[in-house]
Design an enzyme around this catalytic site. Structure first.
Site, PDB file in Angstrom:
ATOM      1  N   GLY A   1       0.827  -1.203   0.000  1.00 43.62           N
ATOM      2  CA  GLY A   1       0.000   0.000   0.000  1.00 43.62           C
ATOM      3  C   GLY A   1       0.861   1.252   0.000  1.00 43.62           C
ATOM      4  O   GLY A   1       1.661   1.461   0.916  1.00 43.62           O
TER       5      GLY A   1
ATOM      6  N   GLY B   1      -0.412   4.346   0.003  1.00 48.31           N
ATOM      7  CA  GLY B   1      -1.271   5.456   0.396  1.00 48.31           C
ATOM      8  C   GLY B   1      -0.518   6.301   1.415  1.00 48.31           C
ATOM      9  O   GLY B   1       0.718   6.281   1.481  1.00 48.31           O
ATOM     10  N   PHE B   2      -1.276   7.019   2.247  1.00 42.80           N
ATOM     11  CA  PHE B   2      -0.626   7.924   3.201  1.00 42.80           C
ATOM     12  C   PHE B   2       0.282   7.169   4.173  1.00 42.80           C
ATOM     13  O   PHE B   2       1.395   7.605   4.461  1.00 42.80           O
ATOM     14  CB  PHE B   2      -1.680   8.711   3.971  1.00 42.80           C
ATOM     15  CG  PHE B   2      -2.303   9.794   3.149  1.00 42.80           C
ATOM     16  CD1 PHE B   2      -1.637  10.981   2.927  1.00 42.80           C
ATOM     17  CD2 PHE B   2      -3.558   9.624   2.585  1.00 42.80           C
ATOM     18  CE1 PHE B   2      -2.194  11.990   2.155  1.00 42.80           C
ATOM     19  CE2 PHE B   2      -4.137  10.620   1.821  1.00 42.80           C
ATOM     20  CZ  PHE B   2      -3.450  11.810   1.605  1.00 42.80           C
ATOM     21  N   GLY B   3      -0.174   6.024   4.683  1.00 37.84           N
ATOM     22  CA  GLY B   3       0.610   5.289   5.685  1.00 37.84           C
ATOM     23  C   GLY B   3       1.833   4.622   5.079  1.00 37.84           C
ATOM     24  O   GLY B   3       2.959   4.783   5.570  1.00 37.84           O
TER      25      GLY B   3
ATOM     26  N   VAL C   1      -1.918  -7.647  -3.932  1.00 44.20           N
ATOM     27  CA  VAL C   1      -1.677  -8.655  -2.895  1.00 44.20           C
ATOM     28  C   VAL C   1      -2.987  -9.391  -2.614  1.00 44.20           C
ATOM     29  O   VAL C   1      -4.049  -8.772  -2.491  1.00 44.20           O
ATOM     30  CB  VAL C   1      -1.132  -7.972  -1.619  1.00 44.20           C
ATOM     31  CG1 VAL C   1      -1.127  -8.932  -0.444  1.00 44.20           C
ATOM     32  CG2 VAL C   1       0.267  -7.426  -1.887  1.00 44.20           C
TER      33      VAL C   1
ATOM     34  N   GLU D   1     -18.875  18.192   1.627  1.00 48.84           N
ATOM     35  CA  GLU D   1     -18.091  18.854   0.574  1.00 48.84           C
ATOM     36  C   GLU D   1     -18.712  18.623  -0.801  1.00 48.84           C
ATOM     37  O   GLU D   1     -18.796  19.540  -1.619  1.00 48.84           O
ATOM     38  CB  GLU D   1     -16.644  18.354   0.642  1.00 48.84           C
ATOM     39  CG  GLU D   1     -15.949  18.907   1.880  1.00 48.84           C
ATOM     40  CD  GLU D   1     -14.573  18.315   2.176  1.00 48.84           C
ATOM     41  OE1 GLU D   1     -13.797  18.981   2.864  1.00 48.84           O
ATOM     42  OE2 GLU D   1     -14.276  17.195   1.751  1.00 48.84           O
TER      43      GLU D   1
ATOM     44  N   ASP E   1      -5.969   3.168   7.794  1.00 47.31           N
ATOM     45  CA  ASP E   1      -7.411   2.886   7.812  1.00 47.31           C
ATOM     46  C   ASP E   1      -7.737   1.411   8.003  1.00 47.31           C
ATOM     47  O   ASP E   1      -8.880   1.076   8.313  1.00 47.31           O
ATOM     48  CB  ASP E   1      -8.044   3.341   6.490  1.00 47.31           C
ATOM     49  CG  ASP E   1      -8.265   4.837   6.448  1.00 47.31           C
ATOM     50  OD1 ASP E   1      -7.832   5.530   7.386  1.00 47.31           O
ATOM     51  OD2 ASP E   1      -8.879   5.312   5.474  1.00 47.31           O
TER      52      ASP E   1
ATOM     53  N   ALA F   1      -5.913  10.923   7.180  1.00 49.17           N
ATOM     54  CA  ALA F   1      -4.549  10.881   6.644  1.00 49.17           C
ATOM     55  C   ALA F   1      -3.474  11.144   7.709  1.00 49.17           C
ATOM     56  O   ALA F   1      -2.481  10.407   7.755  1.00 49.17           O
ATOM     57  CB  ALA F   1      -4.437  11.863   5.482  1.00 49.17           C
TER      58      ALA F   1
HETATM   59  C1  LIG Z   1     -13.256  10.809  -0.438  1.00 47.33           C
HETATM   60  C2  LIG Z   1     -12.324  10.825   0.756  1.00 47.33           C
HETATM   61  C3  LIG Z   1     -12.051  12.022   1.383  1.00 47.33           C
HETATM   62  C4  LIG Z   1     -11.192  12.065   2.486  1.00 47.33           C
HETATM   63  N1  LIG Z   1     -10.934  13.266   3.068  1.00 47.33           N
HETATM   64  C5  LIG Z   1     -10.020  13.337   4.057  1.00 47.33           C
HETATM   65  C6  LIG Z   1      -9.653  14.594   4.621  1.00 47.33           C
HETATM   66  O1  LIG Z   1     -10.170  15.650   4.224  1.00 47.33           O
HETATM   67  N2  LIG Z   1      -8.707  14.609   5.597  1.00 47.33           N
HETATM   68  C7  LIG Z   1      -8.114  13.449   6.044  1.00 47.33           C
HETATM   69  O2  LIG Z   1      -7.230  13.524   6.899  1.00 47.33           O
HETATM   70  N3  LIG Z   1      -8.472  12.255   5.551  1.00 47.33           N
HETATM   71  C8  LIG Z   1      -9.399  12.160   4.574  1.00 47.33           C
HETATM   72  N4  LIG Z   1      -9.760  10.946   4.062  1.00 47.33           N
HETATM   73  C9  LIG Z   1      -9.230   9.725   4.675  1.00 47.33           C
HETATM   74  C10 LIG Z   1      -7.807   9.450   4.249  1.00 47.33           C
HETATM   75  O3  LIG Z   1      -7.692   9.514   2.845  1.00 47.33           O
HETATM   76  C11 LIG Z   1      -7.427   8.071   4.764  1.00 47.33           C
HETATM   77  O4  LIG Z   1      -7.520   8.077   6.169  1.00 47.33           O
HETATM   78  C12 LIG Z   1      -6.010   7.706   4.368  1.00 47.33           C
HETATM   79  O5  LIG Z   1      -5.917   7.618   2.960  1.00 47.33           O
HETATM   80  C13 LIG Z   1      -5.603   6.382   5.003  1.00 47.33           C
HETATM   81  O6  LIG Z   1      -4.321   6.052   4.585  1.00 47.33           O
HETATM   82  P1  LIG Z   1      -3.917   4.528   4.389  1.00 47.33           P
HETATM   83  O7  LIG Z   1      -2.469   4.536   4.046  1.00 47.33           O
HETATM   84  O8  LIG Z   1      -4.375   3.732   5.531  1.00 47.33           O
HETATM   85  O9  LIG Z   1      -4.773   4.036   3.148  1.00 47.33           O
HETATM   86  P2  LIG Z   1      -4.859   4.591   1.677  1.00 47.33           P
HETATM   87  O10 LIG Z   1      -4.323   5.976   1.600  1.00 47.33           O
HETATM   88  O11 LIG Z   1      -6.247   4.346   1.235  1.00 47.33           O
HETATM   89  O12 LIG Z   1      -3.853   3.664   0.862  1.00 47.33           O
HETATM   90  C14 LIG Z   1      -4.073   2.301   0.711  1.00 47.33           C
HETATM   91  C15 LIG Z   1      -3.238   1.843  -0.477  1.00 47.33           C
HETATM   92  O13 LIG Z   1      -3.231   0.428  -0.492  1.00 47.33           O
HETATM   93  C16 LIG Z   1      -3.397  -0.023  -1.820  1.00 47.33           C
HETATM   94  N5  LIG Z   1      -3.978  -1.364  -1.743  1.00 47.33           N
HETATM   95  C17 LIG Z   1      -5.147  -1.711  -1.169  1.00 47.33           C
HETATM   96  N6  LIG Z   1      -5.342  -3.033  -1.259  1.00 47.33           N
HETATM   97  C18 LIG Z   1      -4.270  -3.533  -1.932  1.00 47.33           C
HETATM   98  C19 LIG Z   1      -3.892  -4.842  -2.347  1.00 47.33           C
HETATM   99  N7  LIG Z   1      -4.662  -5.901  -2.089  1.00 47.33           N
HETATM  100  N8  LIG Z   1      -2.731  -4.977  -3.037  1.00 47.33           N
HETATM  101  C20 LIG Z   1      -1.933  -3.928  -3.297  1.00 47.33           C
HETATM  102  N9  LIG Z   1      -2.253  -2.669  -2.920  1.00 47.33           N
HETATM  103  C21 LIG Z   1      -3.400  -2.479  -2.240  1.00 47.33           C
HETATM  104  C22 LIG Z   1      -4.341   0.995  -2.441  1.00 47.33           C
HETATM  105  O14 LIG Z   1      -4.245   0.995  -3.852  1.00 47.33           O
HETATM  106  C23 LIG Z   1      -3.830   2.294  -1.803  1.00 47.33           C
HETATM  107  O15 LIG Z   1      -2.834   2.913  -2.583  1.00 47.33           O
HETATM  108  C24 LIG Z   1     -10.608  10.876   2.962  1.00 47.33           C
HETATM  109  C25 LIG Z   1     -10.891   9.662   2.320  1.00 47.33           C
HETATM  110  C26 LIG Z   1     -11.739   9.626   1.230  1.00 47.33           C
HETATM  111  C27 LIG Z   1     -12.024   8.327   0.538  1.00 47.33           C
END
Ligand SMILES: Cc1cc2nc3c(=O)[nH]c(=O)nc-3n(C[C@H](O)[C@H](O)[C@H](O)COP(=O)(O)OP(=O)(O)OC[C@H]3O[C@@H](n4cnc5c(N)ncnc54)[C@H](O)[C@@H]3O)c2cc1C
Length: 442
Positions: A18, A20-22, A86, A178, A307, A323
């Protein structure tokens, strides 16, 4: 077949699932550590989800809020980026399993796979009320919204035209609020001069929330302000009524039926299946219940963050799915990996809540920093500056700032493009619109 991570300088292999942010934050923070890193994501881009709704409402283009992961890490020679999905974890043999049959060996594994929208057991609603999580979701929603106005322009039946000009958003958290504010402004200001047969100002935007207030995570007075502000610009806010059905023709809530051709789901989330992969304990939303040091119970070599996990802060309240929480956890895990390699142990993870922000319309926002609260135009400027600051790269920051100033000054939204199909897929579609199935981002 096993894909070997290149690992000449140091044998400790970290696999991060992943970007994403984490996951990205973990990777950044591990710079300089004696490890090799394999970063796996099923998308080739890191996505700034907080601004997805701006792509869905034609305010920003997709490339302004997403960056190729490979490009972000081009200077990090110890990092291998893999575009792969994955499908499981073989924890006994310390291997990450890919859906194409490959496996990635690891010494330390970090799962940062995020969450997805959930329909409270009604997945059959998804085709009619899509959620917002990916770029494809955003461009699909943008298409639906713009196509609804185009169809209404040609529709002569008043009831059908009214349904085309009714936009329903389910869930009044930050994303729902929003979206409601921005769709209203799109109809009221941006589109108005461009149509001849319809008055776009008569479009209805209905925001339905099962709970008693909008922005439930914010202080009461900010919620009330947000509701008033939405109502002032014409959003119909429905509180305390749960949606009981979504279909191609509309929505049922609180026993009432509303004909609407565009429904958007912003109501629930479900964690990625990381807990299932490890047969680990999870909460009702599928979030993996991690130890205080963010390791998976029984697996000190596996961390899970963001998340996809459930963990409480020091006061016992759940750490929110936002995030900054994912980034703090990513930094903590990287520091723990580095400490372990030095033979040290860190104290448990501590979450620090920086505050919550939500935009209501193009000149209003609310900010809740706990003791310090702000609303109105000043909050909007702070909201805008904070979001621009967190975008990656000078070019994107400038582009987004210019797009917002243009919207602010001229009510023009540059990304009003209907992609993924011609007008042929837009013709009369009484039930399921074939265009709705097409979900390729521009
Ligand atoms: C529409 C929307 C608006 C938001 N607004 C805000 C905001 O204003 N402020 C704020 O702080 N937070 C906001 N959030 C929440 C924030 O985006 C999440 O809390 C944050 O992205 C969590 O980070 P993460 O790394 O856990 O997951 P994510 O950032 O979701 O990253 C997960 C990553 O894992 C990858 N992945 C998933 N499953 C697999 C797999 N099986 N194999 C390979 N890769 C995989 C995905 O492609 C993705 O790139 C918002 C979320 C959404 C959906």
């Amino acid at each position: 077949m096993t894909t070997e991570t290149p690992r000449p300088p140091n044998p400790h292999r970290v696999v991060i699932v992943g970007a994403g942010f984490g996951g990205l934050e973990t990777t950044y923070r591990l710079a300089g550590a004696p490890v090799t890193i394999t970063l796996v994501d099923r998308r080739n881009h890191h996505l700034f989800q907080p601004l997805l709704y701006q792509v869905a409402t034609a305010s920003l283009a997709t490339s302004e809020i997403a960056w190729p992961i490979r490009y972000l890490l081009r200077g990090r020679h110890e990092v291998t980026t893999l575009f792969a999905t994955v499908s499981g974890v073989d924890a006994d043999n310390k291997r990450v399993l890919l859906d194409d049959g490959d496996a990635l060996p690891y010494d330390t594994l970090v799962l940062a796979t995020g969450a997805f929208h959930a329909y409270f057991g009604h997945d059959e609603w998804e085709p009619f009320a899509p959620g917002l999580k990916t770029l494809e979701d955003a461009t699909t929603l943008r298409r639906r919204i713009l196509v609804a106005f185009e169809r209404a322009e040609r529709e002569t039946d008043p009831a059908r035209r009214a349904a085309l000009l009714t936009f329903v958003i389910v869930g009044a958290g930050p994303t729902g609020v929003e979206l409601a504010g921005t769709i209203t402004e799109l109809a009221r200001d941006t589109l108005r001069p461009d149509f001849r047969n319809i008055d776009t100002q008569r479009a209805r935007v209905v925001l339905i929330e099962a709970g008693p207030r909008v922005l439930a995570g914010f202080a009461d007075d900010l919620s009330a302000y947000a509701q008033r502000s939405l109502e002032e610009i014409g959003v119909e806010v429905v509180l305390g009524k749960a949606v009981t059905e979504c279909s191609a023709d509309g929505v049922t809530y609180g026993g009432e039926r509303l004909a609407a051709k565009t429904l958007i789901w912003a109501a629930g989330v479900r964690a990625s299946p990381a807990a299932d992969w490890l047969h680990a304990p999870a909460d009702r939303a599928g979030r993996l219940q991690v130890n205080p040091d963010l390791t998976v119970p029984g697996h000190p070599e596996i961390f899970a963050i963001g998340d996809t996990v459930a963990i409480a802060d020091t006061s016992g309240k759940p750490v929110p799915g936002i995030a900054p929480a994912a980034k703090q956890q990513g930094r903590y895990v990287a520091d723990t990996i580095k400490a372990r390699l030095r033979g040290e142990t860190l104290p448990p993870f501590r979450y620090r809540h920086a505050g919550s922000l939500a935009q209501i319309g193009k000149r209003k926002a609310v900010i809740d920093f706990g003791t310090f609260k702000l609303r109105g135009a000043l909050a909007w400027w702070i909201w805008g500056i904070a979001h621009i600051y967190f975008l990656i790269g000078l070019r994107n920051r400038l582009q987004v700032a210019i797009s917002w100033l243009w919207i602010h000054a001229r009510d023009q939204r540059a990304a009003r493009l209907i992609t993924q199909g011609s007008s042929k897929v837009m013709g009369p579609a009484p039930t399921r619109d074939p265009a709705y199935k097409i979900s390729t981002p521009d």
